[in-house]
Design a protein around this motif. Structure first.
Motif, mmCIF file in Angstrom:
data_model
loop_
_atom_site.group_PDB
_atom_site.id
_atom_site.type_symbol
_atom_site.label_atom_id
_atom_site.label_comp_id
_atom_site.label_asym_id
_atom_site.label_seq_id
_atom_site.Cartn_x
_atom_site.Cartn_y
_atom_site.Cartn_z
ATOM 1 N N VAL A 1 113.646 -75.465 81.159
ATOM 2 C CA VAL A 1 114.275 -75.434 82.491
ATOM 3 C C VAL A 1 115.751 -75.797 82.373
ATOM 4 C CG1 VAL A 1 114.345 -76.502 84.781
ATOM 5 C CG2 VAL A 1 112.146 -75.958 83.748
ATOM 6 N N ALA A 2 116.018 -76.880 81.648
ATOM 7 C CA ALA A 2 117.384 -77.416 81.572
ATOM 8 C C ALA A 2 118.350 -76.427 80.934
ATOM 9 C CB ALA A 2 117.388 -78.729 80.793
ATOM 10 N N SER A 3 117.842 -75.616 80.005
ATOM 11 C CA SER A 3 118.738 -74.707 79.283
ATOM 12 C C SER A 3 118.704 -73.290 79.839
ATOM 13 C CB SER A 3 118.344 -74.679 77.801
ATOM 14 O OG SER A 3 117.043 -74.174 77.644
ATOM 15 N N HIS A 4 117.879 -73.073 80.846
ATOM 16 C CA HIS A 4 117.772 -71.725 81.406
ATOM 17 C C HIS A 4 119.034 -71.376 82.180
ATOM 18 C CE1 HIS A 4 115.734 -68.286 83.476
ATOM 19 N NE2 HIS A 4 115.163 -68.229 82.296
ATOM 20 N N GLU A 5 119.370 -70.091 82.187
ATOM 21 C CA GLU A 5 120.607 -69.690 82.847
ATOM 22 C C GLU A 5 120.569 -70.079 84.327
ATOM 23 O OE1 GLU A 5 119.420 -65.327 81.757
ATOM 24 O OE2 GLU A 5 120.821 -65.173 83.434
ATOM 25 N N PRO B 1 116.096 -74.331 64.151
ATOM 26 C CA PRO B 1 117.217 -75.215 63.815
ATOM 27 C C PRO B 1 117.849 -74.779 62.492
ATOM 28 C CG PRO B 1 115.121 -76.315 63.453
ATOM 29 C CD PRO B 1 114.805 -74.989 64.082
ATOM 30 N N VAL B 2 119.145 -74.685 62.467
ATOM 31 C CA VAL B 2 119.852 -74.291 61.252
ATOM 32 C C VAL B 2 120.558 -75.515 60.676
ATOM 33 C CG1 VAL B 2 121.629 -72.808 60.262
ATOM 34 C CG2 VAL B 2 120.207 -71.968 62.146
ATOM 35 N N GLY B 3 120.077 -75.973 59.551
ATOM 36 C CA GLY B 3 120.687 -77.136 58.911
ATOM 37 C C GLY B 3 120.661 -78.375 59.797
ATOM 38 N N ALA B 4 119.680 -78.454 60.666
ATOM 39 C CA ALA B 4 119.646 -79.560 61.630
ATOM 40 C C ALA B 4 119.505 -80.905 60.925
ATOM 41 C CB ALA B 4 118.508 -79.356 62.619
ATOM 42 N N GLU B 5 118.790 -80.898 59.806
ATOM 43 C CA GLU B 5 118.551 -82.157 59.099
ATOM 44 C C GLU B 5 119.872 -82.821 58.704
ATOM 45 O OE1 GLU B 5 115.727 -79.115 58.839
ATOM 46 O OE2 GLU B 5 117.614 -79.173 57.787
ATOM 47 N N ALA B 6 120.840 -81.979 58.328
ATOM 48 C CA ALA B 6 122.109 -82.515 57.850
ATOM 49 C C ALA B 6 122.979 -83.021 58.998
ATOM 50 C CB ALA B 6 122.861 -81.448 57.075
ATOM 51 N N VAL B 7 122.821 -82.419 60.170
ATOM 52 C CA VAL B 7 123.725 -82.705 61.283
ATOM 53 C C VAL B 7 123.278 -83.918 62.086
ATOM 54 C CG1 VAL B 7 124.735 -81.755 63.375
ATOM 55 C CG2 VAL B 7 124.320 -80.263 61.417
ATOM 56 N N ALA B 8 122.024 -83.985 62.420
ATOM 57 C CA ALA B 8 121.553 -85.051 63.299
ATOM 58 C C ALA B 8 120.094 -85.334 62.973
ATOM 59 C CB ALA B 8 121.697 -84.626 64.754
ATOM 60 N N PRO B 9 119.629 -86.566 63.263
ATOM 61 C CA PRO B 9 118.263 -86.903 62.921
ATOM 62 C C PRO B 9 117.241 -86.124 63.734
ATOM 63 C CG PRO B 9 119.496 -88.831 63.694
ATOM 64 C CD PRO B 9 120.361 -87.641 63.873
ATOM 65 N N CYS B 10 117.681 -85.529 64.817
ATOM 66 C CA CYS B 10 116.665 -84.856 65.615
ATOM 67 C C CYS B 10 117.074 -83.507 66.171
ATOM 68 C CB CYS B 10 116.191 -85.766 66.745
ATOM 69 S SG CYS B 10 115.113 -84.941 67.921
ATOM 70 N N CYS B 11 117.713 -83.478 67.273
ATOM 71 C CA CYS B 11 117.673 -82.266 68.091
ATOM 72 C C CYS B 11 118.976 -82.062 68.867
ATOM 73 C CB CYS B 11 116.543 -82.387 69.114
ATOM 74 S SG CYS B 11 115.035 -83.070 68.412
ATOM 75 N N PRO B 12 119.169 -80.845 69.342
ATOM 76 C CA PRO B 12 120.339 -80.574 70.178
ATOM 77 C C PRO B 12 120.132 -81.164 71.578
ATOM 78 C CG PRO B 12 118.928 -78.669 70.157
ATOM 79 C CD PRO B 12 118.311 -79.661 69.204
ATOM 80 N N PRO B 13 121.169 -81.138 72.416
ATOM 81 C CA PRO B 13 120.953 -81.559 73.809
ATOM 82 C C PRO B 13 119.818 -80.769 74.455
ATOM 83 C CG PRO B 13 123.299 -81.298 73.381
ATOM 84 C CD PRO B 13 122.577 -80.781 72.161
ATOM 85 N N LEU B 14 119.065 -81.429 75.304
ATOM 86 C CA LEU B 14 117.944 -80.785 75.993
ATOM 87 C C LEU B 14 118.387 -79.601 76.843
ATOM 88 C CD1 LEU B 14 116.015 -83.975 77.084
ATOM 89 C CD2 LEU B 14 114.955 -82.051 75.913
ATOM 90 N N THR B 15 119.652 -79.611 77.231
ATOM 91 C CA THR B 15 120.159 -78.556 78.110
ATOM 92 C C THR B 15 120.709 -77.367 77.318
ATOM 93 O OG1 THR B 15 122.291 -79.686 78.146
ATOM 94 C CG2 THR B 15 120.799 -80.157 79.956
ATOM 95 N N GLU B 16 120.728 -77.455 75.983
ATOM 96 C CA GLU B 16 121.406 -76.416 75.199
ATOM 97 C C GLU B 16 120.552 -75.168 75.027
ATOM 98 O OE1 GLU B 16 124.016 -77.837 71.995
ATOM 99 O OE2 GLU B 16 122.952 -76.426 70.702
ATOM 100 N N ARG B 17 119.304 -75.361 74.686
ATOM 101 C CA ARG B 17 118.371 -74.252 74.488
ATOM 102 C C ARG B 17 116.969 -74.829 74.495
ATOM 103 N NH1 ARG B 17 116.485 -75.455 69.681
ATOM 104 N NH2 ARG B 17 117.829 -76.193 68.006
ATOM 105 N N PRO B 18 115.950 -73.998 74.686
ATOM 106 C CA PRO B 18 114.589 -74.540 74.662
ATOM 107 C C PRO B 18 114.272 -75.157 73.314
ATOM 108 C CG PRO B 18 114.612 -72.325 75.584
ATOM 109 C CD PRO B 18 115.990 -72.567 75.011
ATOM 110 N N PHE B 19 113.643 -76.316 73.338
ATOM 111 C CA PHE B 19 113.260 -76.991 72.105
ATOM 112 C C PHE B 19 112.167 -76.216 71.380
ATOM 113 C CE2 PHE B 19 114.414 -81.759 72.116
ATOM 114 C CZ PHE B 19 115.713 -81.445 72.398
ATOM 115 N N THR B 20 112.216 -76.262 70.053
ATOM 116 C CA THR B 20 111.086 -75.773 69.271
ATOM 117 C C THR B 20 109.976 -76.829 69.347
ATOM 118 O OG1 THR B 20 111.815 -76.871 67.254
ATOM 119 C CG2 THR B 20 112.684 -74.656 67.659
ATOM 120 N N ALA B 21 108.773 -76.398 68.946
ATOM 121 C CA ALA B 21 107.634 -77.328 68.941
ATOM 122 C C ALA B 21 107.933 -78.530 68.056
ATOM 123 C CB ALA B 21 106.378 -76.600 68.470
#
Lengths: 125, 125
Positions: free
Chosen positions: A57-61, B12-32
Motif C-alpha cells: 500500500v505504502a509504495s503503490h502509486e 534486493p540487489v547487494g542489500a546485504e552490503a548496504v543495510a542490515p535489512c530493507c529499503p523504506p516501506l514506502t519505496e516498493r513492496p517488500f519481498t517475503a
C-alpha cells in the motif's frame, strides 16, 4: 552503595499537541501509557504478511491501493482482509469504499511518528 | 479490462552490503524475505513491557544499562530477563557480563535500519 537507581519516568507534557505518540526511544524511558500506544503500532507491523501488505500500500502509486492491487502475497483473500483490518485498527491505514472496491491509504502522520520513535536522540550534555 | 495488476516484487540487489535489512516501506513492496527480517524486529518492540525496557536501555547514560538499572517496569525479575532475551534474539540488544551484572546495549545499526524502514521514500517521477 546501591547499584540501583530510580529512572525519571517523565510525564508527557503537551504530547498530544506535538505528536500522535511518543518521543524517540533513545530520549528517555517510556511511560507505561506511551509504551502501550507505540507497542500497538509495532505489533501491527510485527507480522511478515501484514508488513508486505503495508509496504504494498505504502509504495503503490498515489499512496493508495485497492485490495485488488495488493493481494499478491501468497495468502487467501479473507486472510488479506483480516490483516488489512488489523493495520486499520492500529491506525496505520485508513480505508475508503469507492464503488466495488475498498481503497487503503497509509496514514502519513503515523508513519512519521513511528520513524521519530526510532531516531537517535542527541546525547544529553 | 481487469482491475488487477502484478506488483513488481524487486529482488534486493547487494542489500546485504548496504543495510542490515530493507529499503523504506514506502519505496516498493517488500519481498517475503525482507518482510520476515523486518517483522521480527517490529514484533520484538510490539509489547509494552519490552518497549519500556528497550527505551530504558536506549536512553540510559552511556547507551547501556544493567538489569539493576531498568527493572522499574512493574514486572518480576524473571519476566524482565525473559523480555531482554527476546530483544537480544531479535538483534535489538547486545549484552555483556561484567562481574555480577549483565549489561545491555542497543545495537545502533539495527535502530538505524528500523528508522530507515519508516522514512518516506521520495515520490517516483
Amino acid at each position: 552503595m546501591s547499584n540501583t537507581r530510580v529512572l525519571p519516568l517523565l510525564e508527557p507534557v503537551g504530547a498530544e499537541a506535538v505528536a500522535p505518540c511518543c518521543p524517540p526511544l533513545t530520549e528517555r524511558p517510556f511511560t507505561a501509557e506511551e509504551a502501550e500506544t507505540a507497542a500497538r503500532m509495532f505489533k501491527a507491523l510485527g507480522d511478515p504478511v501484514r508488513l508486505r501488505l503495508f509496504s504494498a500500500v505504502a509504495s503503490h502509486e498515489g499512496g493508495e491501493a485497492c485490495v485488488c492491487d495488493i493481494s499478491d502475497v501468497g495468502v487467501s483473500q479473507p486472510t488479506v482482509s483480516h490483516h488489512l483490518k488489523k493495520l486499520k485498527d492500529a491506525g496505520l491505514l485508513t480505508s475508503e469504499r469507492r464503488g466495488t472496491w475498498v481503497y487503503y491509504r497509509v496514514e502519513p502522520s503515523v508513519l512519521a511518528a513511528m520513524g521519530r520513535l526510532l531516531t537517535i536522540a542527541p546525547a544529553a550534555s
